[in-house]
Design an enzyme around this catalytic site. Structure first.
Site, PDB file in Angstrom:
ATOM      1  N   GLY A 250       0.828  -1.199   0.000  1.00 52.32           N
ATOM      2  CA  GLY A 250       0.000   0.000   0.000  1.00 52.32           C
ATOM      3  C   GLY A 250       0.865   1.252   0.000  1.00 52.32           C
ATOM      4  O   GLY A 250       0.677   2.139  -0.802  1.00 52.32           O
TER       5      GLY A 250
ATOM      6  N   GLY B 204       1.449  -6.603   4.031  1.00 53.46           N
ATOM      7  CA  GLY B 204       2.686  -7.249   3.603  1.00 53.46           C
ATOM      8  C   GLY B 204       3.798  -7.094   4.621  1.00 53.46           C
ATOM      9  O   GLY B 204       4.896  -7.624   4.459  1.00 53.46           O
ATOM     10  N   THR B 205       3.496  -6.368   5.704  1.00 57.52           N
ATOM     11  CA  THR B 205       4.509  -6.030   6.697  1.00 57.52           C
ATOM     12  C   THR B 205       4.862  -7.191   7.605  1.00 57.52           C
ATOM     13  O   THR B 205       5.935  -7.220   8.195  1.00 57.52           O
ATOM     14  CB  THR B 205       3.973  -4.907   7.590  1.00 57.52           C
ATOM     15  OG1 THR B 205       2.732  -5.375   8.158  1.00 57.52           O
ATOM     16  CG2 THR B 205       3.698  -3.651   6.803  1.00 57.52           C
TER      17      THR B 205
ATOM     18  N   LEU C 221       9.917  -7.136  17.335  1.00 54.05           N
ATOM     19  CA  LEU C 221       9.145  -8.325  17.690  1.00 54.05           C
ATOM     20  C   LEU C 221       9.546  -9.536  16.868  1.00 54.05           C
ATOM     21  O   LEU C 221       9.397 -10.671  17.323  1.00 54.05           O
ATOM     22  CB  LEU C 221       7.647  -8.050  17.506  1.00 54.05           C
ATOM     23  CG  LEU C 221       7.088  -6.950  18.397  1.00 54.05           C
ATOM     24  CD1 LEU C 221       5.623  -6.711  18.078  1.00 54.05           C
ATOM     25  CD2 LEU C 221       7.251  -7.302  19.869  1.00 54.05           C
ATOM     26  N   ASN C 222      10.001  -9.293  15.644  1.00 52.91           N
ATOM     27  CA  ASN C 222      10.335 -10.418  14.772  1.00 52.91           C
ATOM     28  C   ASN C 222      11.508 -10.011  13.892  1.00 52.91           C
ATOM     29  O   ASN C 222      11.381  -9.153  13.018  1.00 52.91           O
ATOM     30  CB  ASN C 222       9.118 -10.796  13.919  1.00 52.91           C
ATOM     31  CG  ASN C 222       9.349 -12.033  13.089  1.00 52.91           C
ATOM     32  OD1 ASN C 222      10.449 -12.271  12.588  1.00 52.91           O
ATOM     33  ND2 ASN C 222       8.303 -12.833  12.933  1.00 52.91           N
TER      34      ASN C 222
ATOM     35  N   GLN D 201      11.563  -5.401   6.430  1.00 47.67           N
ATOM     36  CA  GLN D 201      11.190  -3.987   6.364  1.00 47.67           C
ATOM     37  C   GLN D 201      12.398  -3.134   5.998  1.00 47.67           C
ATOM     38  O   GLN D 201      12.298  -2.208   5.185  1.00 47.67           O
ATOM     39  CB  GLN D 201      10.619  -3.512   7.711  1.00 47.67           C
ATOM     40  CG  GLN D 201       9.232  -4.045   8.013  1.00 47.67           C
ATOM     41  CD  GLN D 201       8.159  -3.222   7.330  1.00 47.67           C
ATOM     42  OE1 GLN D 201       8.385  -2.613   6.287  1.00 47.67           O
ATOM     43  NE2 GLN D 201       6.976  -3.204   7.910  1.00 47.67           N
TER      44      GLN D 201
ATOM     45  N   GLY E 197       7.905   0.570   9.862  1.00 44.70           N
ATOM     46  CA  GLY E 197       7.554   0.533   8.441  1.00 44.70           C
ATOM     47  C   GLY E 197       8.039   1.746   7.668  1.00 44.70           C
ATOM     48  O   GLY E 197       8.178   1.687   6.443  1.00 44.70           O
ATOM     49  N   GLU E 198       8.289   2.849   8.351  1.00 45.69           N
ATOM     50  CA  GLU E 198       8.624   4.081   7.643  1.00 45.69           C
ATOM     51  C   GLU E 198      10.031   4.590   7.920  1.00 45.69           C
ATOM     52  O   GLU E 198      10.700   5.099   7.017  1.00 45.69           O
ATOM     53  CB  GLU E 198       7.548   5.134   7.941  1.00 45.69           C
ATOM     54  CG  GLU E 198       6.271   4.738   7.216  1.00 45.69           C
ATOM     55  CD  GLU E 198       5.042   5.531   7.586  1.00 45.69           C
ATOM     56  OE1 GLU E 198       4.593   5.399   8.732  1.00 45.69           O
ATOM     57  OE2 GLU E 198       4.522   6.244   6.728  1.00 45.69           O
TER      58      GLU E 198
HETATM   59 MO1  MOS Z   1       1.875   5.208   5.612  1.00 45.83          MO
HETATM   60  S1  MOS Z   1       2.552   6.476   4.144  1.00 45.83           S
HETATM   61  O1  MOS Z   1       1.381   6.345   6.799  1.00 45.83           O
HETATM   62  O2  MOS Z   1       0.506   4.443   4.949  1.00 45.83           O
END
Ligand code: MOS
Length: 733
Positions: free
Chosen positions: A231, A458-459, A621-622, A629, A695-696
């Site tokens: 996404g 997908g994370t 956690l993993n 990531q 994730g970011e």
């Molecule tokens: Mo992320 S760009 O906050 O879906």
């Protein structure tokens, strides 16, 4: 080489995915389902004079055509999740290139595609602003609760008085997310109740928006997204195709599926805005920053507002005594931009960390040392960091990379005939959290089920939530199942802003505690139970058993308790609100990235030959999904540095690169071995689970590290992304 903190558990949904058993939104086949194909505008501004749908309607298998003339009336501004204003066939106005102007519905996808090509639209072109440089600019002092304009001290004066200063403009282009799975919607009405299979980062925000647009109570809308193929922010909002699919399902009285083609992905599902950023830095002789000016201009649409908040991380990474941060927006005849992986930080770090590199050369200080000297204990608003492991990131990644082998002189290192360069950059990203709920259950057979309606885009969310539930309940991993991606499950926020694990993880922890408390109530007066009269905090749970801490033999299994009390299951629930820790602490993750590049001195081609990243993101956690990531963030950041660029024909506002042949993303051959390191970090303040979200942060600073390596290799500074051979050669001459 990676340090192991959390175990490297395989993805619990891995087998489903590789065998094709995992069902994505477009893969549901509902009885009587029809197929909708969008017709998109070909001009950026104007009016529709007429739409000739006669040929399309006469084509084989066509059920009907929806246009602004016959579409059901809805509220395109309906306030809900992701809050975009949606051009959904409500009027004859064309606001941007590739705006939906019709939906052709047929009994097969192929017939709908064919008939869509027969729709003829006549337009009256209007004036269009297609260049940010031509747009009327306005200021955005705050947005979504964030302060975007800040002034502290005397930034211009301090810059003028600085021992050493740099002051440059950097630009980043429009980028489109391009997840592998395109956006897809299947909509079905049962009377006035709407069910939508939607490729979404958040079913609850999707439900809120659809309910608002159609004027329904949220309880009459169900959104399902069990598996999502990426996404990056583009699936954090409901977009026009989803609303139009639901309108068509209503109009034609049967379920309708709409799947976007790759070219349509460059239309109405958001993108990362281009930015023009001025960064000026002033420092003392020892490199200590005295002034930081970060002024961002980005684009929005003529009918909606989205800010790319590129300056925010400057106030986190290097809060100097004198600071100026501004954000301005220009309205273009273009679709509305949206969140794209680390919105703001990603583009902002390219400008800020390029400028820091320029300052390092100007001050003759090693770029790593310059960042160490400007490490901070408090953010620009004076809050202490709950934890800040930036130094540890620089040391860990720098050592693994071999930074000490770098000759500081630009254009001094070679690999055969190639120019070799090494660059560094750092990043930060907020540790966010939102309210979330969870339900956990242990059945009579001892198996556990945990539920919360988040999304796994997908994370690895399925996997880490299964791990967390198993750990908190004390049930083996292989006997624990996690369900998500459905508004029938407990509330959860979007998988966005790196907030899902902190939010849902906290809820799962509380729900498990609630379940254990219920078990203790059951056995409170149970003479047969060794747990009789025990307090919650005196107990541990493992292997499907509850027992006294430090005395594993004194306890019994969930199975035994449920059997004795003739119960089929025991359940726990929770509503976890975010606490006020964010008011007292500055909570952020940090990253350090090191890039090595080889540049062909004749052709200007850049290859990234080595990359090392260290991430401090709280508890990991993993190890396995976490490392993935990092890989993903680095790959996307390398794409940002060297390849990604949505090209717009400024004469007619058309996007020229609406496919993956012309919109370039890295392929395997573009990516070197990546050294991924998690710096151990325990943060007692951030949330009950101790995670910051990763994730970011993994992309923040990556492009700057590559750009700084290119400068070190060549002595040529490219301040405009992507760094193409043309730009590198043009800047060098
Ligand atoms: Mo992320 S760009 O906050 O879906």
């Amino acid at each position: 080489m990676s340090s192991l903190i959390g175990p490297a558990v395989d993805r619990v949904d891995g087998r489903l995915k590789v065998t094709g058993a995992a069902k994505y939104s477009a893969e549901y086949a509902l009885p009587g389902m029809a197929y909708g194909v969008l017709v998109l505008s070909t001009i950026p501004s104007g009016r529709i004079l007429g739409i000739d749908t006669s040929a399309a309607r006469a084509a084989d298998g066509v059920i009907g055509v929806l246009t602004h003339e016959n579409a059901p009336r809805v509220d395109p501004r309906g306030k809900g999740g992701g809050d975009r204003t949606l051009p959904v066939l409500q009027d004859d106005l064309v606001r941007y290139d590739r705006q939906p102007v019709a939906l052709v519905v047929a009994d097969t996808f192929e017939r709908a595609t064919d008939a869509a090509s027969l729709v003829r639209v006549r337009y009256a072109r209007g004036p269009a602003t297609t260049r940010l440089a031509d747009a009327q600019l306005y200021t955005v002092p705050n947005d979504m609760g964030r302060v975007l304009d800040l002034r502290a001290g005397d930034p211009e004066g301090a810059l003028a008085r600085a021992h050493v200063a740099v002051d440059h403009t950097y630009t980043t282009p429009i980028e489109h997310h391009n997840p592998m799975e395109p956006h897809a919607t299947i909509a079905r009405w049962d009377g006035d109740k709407l069910t939508v299979y939607e490729s979404s980062q958040g079913v609850f925000t999707g439900r809120a928006k659809l309910a608002a647009v159609f004027g329904l109570p949220p309880s009459d809308v169900r959104v399902i997204a069990r598996f999502v193929g990426g996404g990056f922010g583009s699936k954090g909002s409901i977009w026009p195709h989803a609303v139009i699919a639901a309108m068509a399902a209503k109009q034609f009285g049967r379920p309708v599926k709409v799947v976007l083609s790759r070219p349509q992905m460059f239309g109405s599902v958001g993108y990362r805005s281009q930015t023009i950023q001025r960064v000026a830095l002033g420092a003392n002789a020892d490199g200590t920053l005295t002034s930081l000016i970060h002024q961002t201009t980005s684009q929005t649409s003529t009918f909606d507002q989205f800010v790319e908040p590129s300056g925010l991380l400057s106030a986190v990474l290097y809060p100097p005594p004198n600071l100026l941060m501004t954000h301005r927006l220009g309205r273009l005849n273009a679709a509305t931009p949206t969140f794209t992986r680390a919105p703001g930080e990603s583009s902002g770090s390219f400008a800020l960390e390029s400028a820091m590199d320029e300052l390092a050369y100007a001050a003759r200080i090693d770029p790593v040392e310059l960042r160490l000297r400007n490490d901070a204990t408090h953010d620009a608003e004076g809050r202490p960091f709950s934890s800040r492991s930036l130094r540890a990131c620089l040391h860990a990644a720098g050592d693994a990379f071999g930074w000490e082998r770098r000759n500081p002189q630009p254009r001094s290192m070679r690999a055969g005939r190639m120019l070799l360069g090494m660059g560094v950059a750092v990043g930060s990203y907020p540790a966010n959290r939102s309210p979330a709920s969870a339900r956990v259950r242990i059945d009579a057979d001892g198996s556990a089920l945990a539920q919360s309606g988040g999304a796994d885009i997908g994370t690895g969310a399925y996997t880490v939530f299964t791990q967390l539930a198993a750990e908190e309940l004390g049930v083996p991993l292989e006997r624990t199942r996690f369900e998500l991606g459905d508004t029938r499950l407990p509330n959860a926020p979007n998988a966005g802003g790196s907030r899902l694990t902190a939010s849902v993880g906290s809820a799962v922890k509380l729900a498990a505690r609630d379940l254990r408390a219920k078990v203790l109530t059951l056995v409170a007066n149970d003479v047969a139970s060794p747990l009789r009269g025990a307090s919650l905090d005196a107990l541990d749970a493992r292997g499907g058993r509850l027992f006294f801490k430090g005395d594993p033999d004194r306890g019994e299994s969930y199975v035994a308790i449920l059997r004795r009390h003739r119960l089929g299951a025991v359940e726990g629930t929770s509503d976890a609100a975010a606490d006020d820790a964010a008011k007292r602490w500055a909570m952020h993750s940090f990253a350090a990235h090191f890039a090595e590049v080889q540049v062909d001195p004749d052709l200007g081609t850049v290859r990234v030959t080595r990359f090392a990243s260290a991430i401090a993101g709280g508890r990991i956690l993993n190890q396995k999904t976490g490392t993935s990531q990092i890989y993903g963030g680095v790959v996307m950041g390398i794409g940002m540095a060297l390849l990604e660029h949505t090209r717009v024909d400024e004469r007619n506002g058309r996007i020229m690169s609406a496919n993956l042949a012309e919109y370039l993303v890295p392929v395997h051959a573009d990516i070197p071995e990546i050294t991924a390191i998690f710096v151990p970090e325990e943060d007692p303040y951030v949330n009950a689970v101790g995670v910051k979200g990763i994730g970011e942060i993994v992309i923040v600073g990556v492009a700057a590290a590559v750009a700084n390596a290119v400068y070190h290799a060549t002595g040529t500074r490219v301040r405009d992304l992507p760094i193409t051979p043309e730009r590198l050669l043009a800047s060098a001459s």
